[in-house]
Design an enzyme around this catalytic site. Sequence first.
Site, PDB file in Angstrom:
ATOM      1  N   ASP A  78      21.935  13.216  18.910  1.00 22.30           N
ATOM      2  CA  ASP A  78      22.033  13.417  20.179  1.00 22.30           C
ATOM      3  C   ASP A  78      20.660  13.389  20.751  1.00 22.30           C
ATOM      4  O   ASP A  78      20.061  13.936  20.145  1.00 22.30           O
ATOM      5  CB  ASP A  78      22.758  14.741  20.860  1.00 22.30           C
ATOM      6  CG  ASP A  78      24.383  14.314  20.878  1.00 22.30           C
ATOM      7  OD1 ASP A  78      24.961  13.253  20.675  1.00 22.30           O
ATOM      8  OD2 ASP A  78      25.048  15.520  21.002  1.00 22.30           O
ATOM      9  N   ARG A 129      22.567   4.593  20.061  1.00 19.45           N
ATOM     10  CA  ARG A 129      23.540   4.595  21.221  1.00 19.45           C
ATOM     11  C   ARG A 129      22.760   4.738  22.658  1.00 19.45           C
ATOM     12  O   ARG A 129      21.462   5.434  22.621  1.00 19.45           O
ATOM     13  CB  ARG A 129      24.058   6.000  21.245  1.00 19.45           C
ATOM     14  CG  ARG A 129      24.900   6.510  22.470  1.00 19.45           C
ATOM     15  CD  ARG A 129      25.152   8.081  22.415  1.00 19.45           C
ATOM     16  NE  ARG A 129      26.183   8.357  21.250  1.00 19.45           N
ATOM     17  CZ  ARG A 129      26.221   9.655  20.961  1.00 19.45           C
ATOM     18  NH1 ARG A 129      25.557  10.594  21.653  1.00 19.45           N
ATOM     19  NH2 ARG A 129      26.926  10.008  19.806  1.00 19.45           N
TER      20      ARG A 129
HETATM   21  P1  FDA Z   1      27.465   6.821  35.924  1.00 19.05           P
HETATM   22  O1  FDA Z   1      27.094   8.401  35.920  1.00 19.05           O
HETATM   23  O2  FDA Z   1      26.588   6.057  36.908  1.00 19.05           O
HETATM   24  O3  FDA Z   1      28.724   7.105  36.146  1.00 19.05           O
HETATM   25  C1  FDA Z   1      29.479   5.728  36.316  1.00 19.05           C
HETATM   26  C2  FDA Z   1      31.003   6.148  36.403  1.00 19.05           C
HETATM   27  O4  FDA Z   1      31.765   6.758  35.577  1.00 19.05           O
HETATM   28  C3  FDA Z   1      31.562   7.096  37.563  1.00 19.05           C
HETATM   29  O5  FDA Z   1      31.445   6.420  38.896  1.00 19.05           O
HETATM   30  C4  FDA Z   1      32.559   7.643  37.312  1.00 19.05           C
HETATM   31  O6  FDA Z   1      33.806   6.757  37.792  1.00 19.05           O
HETATM   32  C5  FDA Z   1      32.638   7.785  35.770  1.00 19.05           C
HETATM   33  N1  FDA Z   1      32.175   9.148  35.445  1.00 19.05           N
HETATM   34  C6  FDA Z   1      30.831   9.314  34.992  1.00 19.05           C
HETATM   35  N2  FDA Z   1      30.569  10.506  34.412  1.00 19.05           N
HETATM   36  C7  FDA Z   1      31.644  11.058  34.849  1.00 19.05           C
HETATM   37  C8  FDA Z   1      32.221  12.448  34.717  1.00 19.05           C
HETATM   38  N3  FDA Z   1      31.377  13.492  34.211  1.00 19.05           N
HETATM   39  N4  FDA Z   1      33.289  12.873  35.099  1.00 19.05           N
HETATM   40  C9  FDA Z   1      34.316  11.803  35.536  1.00 19.05           C
HETATM   41  N5  FDA Z   1      33.981  10.710  35.692  1.00 19.05           N
HETATM   42  C10 FDA Z   1      32.708  10.164  35.194  1.00 19.05           C
HETATM   43  N6  FDA Z   1      23.121  11.834  27.383  1.00 19.05           N
HETATM   44  C11 FDA Z   1      22.065  12.505  27.091  1.00 19.05           C
HETATM   45  O7  FDA Z   1      21.072  12.621  27.966  1.00 19.05           O
HETATM   46  N7  FDA Z   1      21.874  12.487  25.769  1.00 19.05           N
HETATM   47  C12 FDA Z   1      22.852  12.194  24.711  1.00 19.05           C
HETATM   48  O8  FDA Z   1      22.801  12.251  23.634  1.00 19.05           O
HETATM   49  C13 FDA Z   1      24.268  11.702  25.429  1.00 19.05           C
HETATM   50  N8  FDA Z   1      25.306  11.253  24.464  1.00 19.05           N
HETATM   51  C14 FDA Z   1      26.479  10.491  25.420  1.00 19.05           C
HETATM   52  C15 FDA Z   1      27.259  10.065  24.480  1.00 19.05           C
HETATM   53  C16 FDA Z   1      28.372   9.290  24.905  1.00 19.05           C
HETATM   54  C17 FDA Z   1      29.329   8.500  24.118  1.00 19.05           C
HETATM   55  C18 FDA Z   1      28.326   8.991  26.380  1.00 19.05           C
HETATM   56  C19 FDA Z   1      29.454   8.193  26.953  1.00 19.05           C
HETATM   57  C20 FDA Z   1      27.303   9.719  27.151  1.00 19.05           C
HETATM   58  C21 FDA Z   1      26.388  10.425  26.644  1.00 19.05           C
HETATM   59  N9  FDA Z   1      25.459  10.986  27.582  1.00 19.05           N
HETATM   60  C22 FDA Z   1      24.295  11.498  26.831  1.00 19.05           C
HETATM   61  C23 FDA Z   1      25.902  11.240  28.778  1.00 19.05           C
HETATM   62  C24 FDA Z   1      25.112   9.969  29.536  1.00 19.05           C
HETATM   63  O9  FDA Z   1      23.741  10.128  29.663  1.00 19.05           O
HETATM   64  C25 FDA Z   1      25.601   9.994  31.255  1.00 19.05           C
HETATM   65  O10 FDA Z   1      25.175  11.278  31.625  1.00 19.05           O
HETATM   66  C26 FDA Z   1      26.997   9.907  31.308  1.00 19.05           C
HETATM   67  O11 FDA Z   1      27.595   9.037  30.580  1.00 19.05           O
HETATM   68  C27 FDA Z   1      27.291   9.446  32.693  1.00 19.05           C
HETATM   69  O12 FDA Z   1      26.644   8.134  33.007  1.00 19.05           O
HETATM   70  P2  FDA Z   1      27.344   6.732  32.849  1.00 19.05           P
HETATM   71  O13 FDA Z   1      26.799   5.862  32.151  1.00 19.05           O
HETATM   72  O14 FDA Z   1      28.850   6.847  32.516  1.00 19.05           O
HETATM   73  O15 FDA Z   1      27.274   6.306  34.556  1.00 19.05           O
END
Ligand code: FDA
Length: 302
Positions: A132, A182
């Site tokens: 991570d 990732r």
């Molecule tokens: P965005 O935040 O723009 O959200 C898009 C849409 O997704 C939202 O409108 C909502 O519908 C849905 N959504 C997103 N987050 C949600 C929540 N918490 N609850 C409910 N709905 C939600 N970060 C990091 O800094 N280091 C890491 O190692 C990782 N590892 C990691 C692994 C995996 C498998 C994932 C999916 C994510 C991470 N992250 C992470 C977290 C990542 O950086 C980020 O904060 C979240 O994935 C939210 O970003 P989105 O890309 O989903 O888009």
Amino acid sequence: MLRQVILAASRSGSMRRLVENAPVSKQVVHRFVPGASVDDAVRASRELIGSGRLVTLDHLGEDTTDKAMAQATVDAYVTLLNALGDLTQDGQAEVSVKLSAVGQTIDEKLALDNARVICDKAASRRTTVTLDMEDHTTTDSTLGILRELRQDFPGTGAVVQAYLHRTEADCKDLAYAGSRVRLCKGAYKEPSSVAYQGKEDVDASYVRCLEVLMTGDGYPMVATHDPAMITAAKRLGRTRGTYEFQMLYGIRPTEQQKLADEGETMRVYVPYGDEYYGYFMRRLAERPANVAFFLRSLASRK
Ligand code: FDA
């Protein structure tokens, strides 16, 4: 603004005590964390794998300042990898590790040695480890440890965060054959000197990084719940099976299943354990509706 406040609170000891002692916290947390025990983690993994999804498991905990606790984290991963049994075969279940939980803040060499033990165990169970990525002060150190680990364990996964200005260049460096990367947006509170602050800029960076990884020779892991990013990834037309989508446990489960049913590789990040505070606060920060959900559940208990 709310995001910045919650992320600042995620590092506050007094706020941590308040949230952990809140009357309904544990039930609310269960939306994002299937449980505290190894059995909970194995049960959730078995269900997800049974539904056609893959998993990466995270033993919750971060910012360890104590060698014994770092060792306890290593032991927890070894126990988990044994308990997963046949689920680790061919990487169906792999593990995600935060280097700060295995000693990075104490001594880089300690973190490397500890991560090596986990990678070794994972390799013996025919699966992989993904490192991570935490806040930007650790990025160089984490990528350095990744390079060392990949000499013996080439399947070790990297994580890059699209909100950092440096990440497009990091993607170019990491898009080589066999390199599992990732791509996520990034979940920490970062200053404007190193990170894009607005959603539009972060999304534009995500798409640029996606293009680099999806047209490169590595194995991209597209970690997002954002439909626009998922569409952008699909549009790049890469052959299925040469990349995967990833989402967090409990977030957009219907979309997870839909992608898996379409024939996409979909891996779910499954955190488990008692040390849920930092992880839970980052999930609240990502979506104001989650804060409302948390507050409503408190109010309904009164
Ligand atoms: P965005 O935040 O723009 O959200 C898009 C849409 O997704 C939202 O409108 C909502 O519908 C849905 N959504 C997103 N987050 C949600 C929540 N918490 N609850 C409910 N709905 C939600 N970060 C990091 O800094 N280091 C890491 O190692 C990782 N590892 C990691 C692994 C995996 C498998 C994932 C999916 C994510 C991470 N992250 C992470 C977290 C990542 O950086 C980020 O904060 C979240 O994935 C939210 O970003 P989105 O890309 O989903 O888009």
